[in-house]
Design an enzyme around this catalytic site. Structure first.
Site, PDB file in Angstrom:
ATOM      1  N   ASP A  59      36.930 -12.990  37.207  1.00 36.55           N
ATOM      2  CA  ASP A  59      37.134 -13.842  36.038  1.00 36.55           C
ATOM      3  C   ASP A  59      38.511 -13.528  35.439  1.00 36.55           C
ATOM      4  O   ASP A  59      38.744 -12.414  34.978  1.00 36.55           O
ATOM      5  CB  ASP A  59      36.013 -13.523  35.035  1.00 36.55           C
ATOM      6  CG  ASP A  59      36.071 -14.407  33.815  1.00 36.55           C
ATOM      7  OD1 ASP A  59      37.096 -15.097  33.629  1.00 36.55           O
ATOM      8  OD2 ASP A  59      35.093 -14.401  33.056  1.00 36.55           O
ATOM      9  N   CYS A 102      31.487 -21.728  38.281  1.00 36.19           N
ATOM     10  CA  CYS A 102      31.865 -20.452  37.646  1.00 36.19           C
ATOM     11  C   CYS A 102      31.179 -20.396  36.282  1.00 36.19           C
ATOM     12  O   CYS A 102      30.206 -21.116  36.051  1.00 36.19           O
ATOM     13  CB  CYS A 102      33.382 -20.299  37.562  1.00 36.19           C
ATOM     14  SG  CYS A 102      34.196 -21.536  36.520  1.00 36.19           S
ATOM     15  N   ARG A 109      38.200 -20.796  37.207  1.00 35.49           N
ATOM     16  CA  ARG A 109      38.027 -20.627  38.646  1.00 35.49           C
ATOM     17  C   ARG A 109      37.479 -21.863  39.356  1.00 35.49           C
ATOM     18  O   ARG A 109      38.039 -22.294  40.377  1.00 35.49           O
ATOM     19  CB  ARG A 109      37.113 -19.420  38.921  1.00 35.49           C
ATOM     20  CG  ARG A 109      37.739 -18.105  38.530  1.00 35.49           C
ATOM     21  CD  ARG A 109      36.706 -16.995  38.453  1.00 35.49           C
ATOM     22  NE  ARG A 109      35.769 -17.210  37.362  1.00 35.49           N
ATOM     23  CZ  ARG A 109      34.694 -16.486  37.130  1.00 35.49           C
ATOM     24  NH1 ARG A 109      34.387 -15.496  37.958  1.00 35.49           N
ATOM     25  NH2 ARG A 109      33.912 -16.728  36.100  1.00 35.49           N
TER      26      ARG A 109
HETATM   27  P1  4NP Z   1      35.843 -19.430  34.301  1.00 31.55           P
HETATM   28  O1  4NP Z   1      36.532 -18.483  33.176  1.00 31.55           O
HETATM   29  O2  4NP Z   1      34.406 -19.022  34.373  1.00 31.55           O
HETATM   30  O3  4NP Z   1      36.594 -19.098  35.531  1.00 31.55           O
HETATM   31  O4  4NP Z   1      36.044 -20.865  33.807  1.00 31.55           O
HETATM   32  C1  4NP Z   1      36.007 -18.321  31.894  1.00 31.55           C
HETATM   33  C2  4NP Z   1      36.125 -19.326  30.967  1.00 31.55           C
HETATM   34  C3  4NP Z   1      35.642 -19.153  29.699  1.00 31.55           C
HETATM   35  C4  4NP Z   1      35.022 -17.957  29.351  1.00 31.55           C
HETATM   36  C5  4NP Z   1      34.892 -16.950  30.281  1.00 31.55           C
HETATM   37  C6  4NP Z   1      35.379 -17.135  31.558  1.00 31.55           C
HETATM   38  N1  4NP Z   1      34.539 -17.775  28.028  1.00 31.55           N
HETATM   39  O5  4NP Z   1      34.058 -16.665  27.732  1.00 31.55           O
HETATM   40  O6  4NP Z   1      34.591 -18.692  27.223  1.00 31.55           O
END
Ligand code: 4NP
Length: 162
Positions: free
Chosen positions: A131, A14, A20
């Site tokens: 997300d 992800c 995720r």
């Molecule tokens: P992930 O969620 O991709 O599912 O781990 C996110 C985690 C951090 C960020 C965005 C989405 N961020 O902008 O830091």
């Protein structure tokens, strides 16, 4: 985790590797253990960005997973080009992740390995695992619902191969 000795290896990807993809790794590992095939599959997760390097899964995702009985583990890491060689499937959570992973494959040597997670889902017809980072609690529960759907289908396919 070593992907070099197991008969099959899966890397979930992800953006940040704190919501995720670690949840996918945790759910997939849990289900593979229940089916008695966890030792035969190397399972890992990574993010396309290194911003959260070393961080455990997000507290909200940890709460949502714990509520459903999953043991939470993991430390964020960024995907590297070598992962494309090491893993049999690189399973991406959304279309942006898919594009970013494909960009790492500069010589298009691993095209068939990069698989959108939603392509495995049987009960949900969605374009992306959304997300949940900037949303509320329900987003995390929905992500888990999608992940349970797709992980079960992935394991049905892998059970015949490992
Ligand atoms: P992930 O969620 O991709 O599912 O781990 C996110 C985690 C951090 C960020 C965005 C989405 N961020 O902008 O830091």
């Amino acid at each position: 985790m070593s992907s070099d000795r197991a008969p099959f290896s899966v890397l979930f990807v992800c953006l940040g590797n704190i919501c995720r993809s670690p949840a996918a790794e945790i759910i997939f590992t849990h289900m593979a253990r229940e089916r008695g095939i966890a030792e035969r599959i190397a399972i890992d997760s990574a993010g396309t960005i290194g911003y959260h390097q070393g961080a455990p899964p997000d507290a909200r995702m940890t709460a949502a997973l714990t509520k459903k009985g999953y043991d939470v583990f993991g430390a964020s890491r960024q995907i590297v080009a070598d992962d494309l060689t090491r893993f049999d499937w690189i399973v991406t959570m959304d279309q942006q992740n898919f594009r970013n992973v494909c960009e790492l494959d500069t010589h298009q040597k691993h095209v068939g390995k990069v698989r959108p997670f939603v392509g495995f889902c049987r009960e949900h017809e969605v374009k992306d695992v959304p997300d949940p980072y900037y949303g509320g609690t329900r987003g995390f529960d929905f992500v888990i619902e999608l992940l349970e759907d797709g992980c079960a289908a992935m394991l049905d396919e892998l059970e015949k191969r490992v």
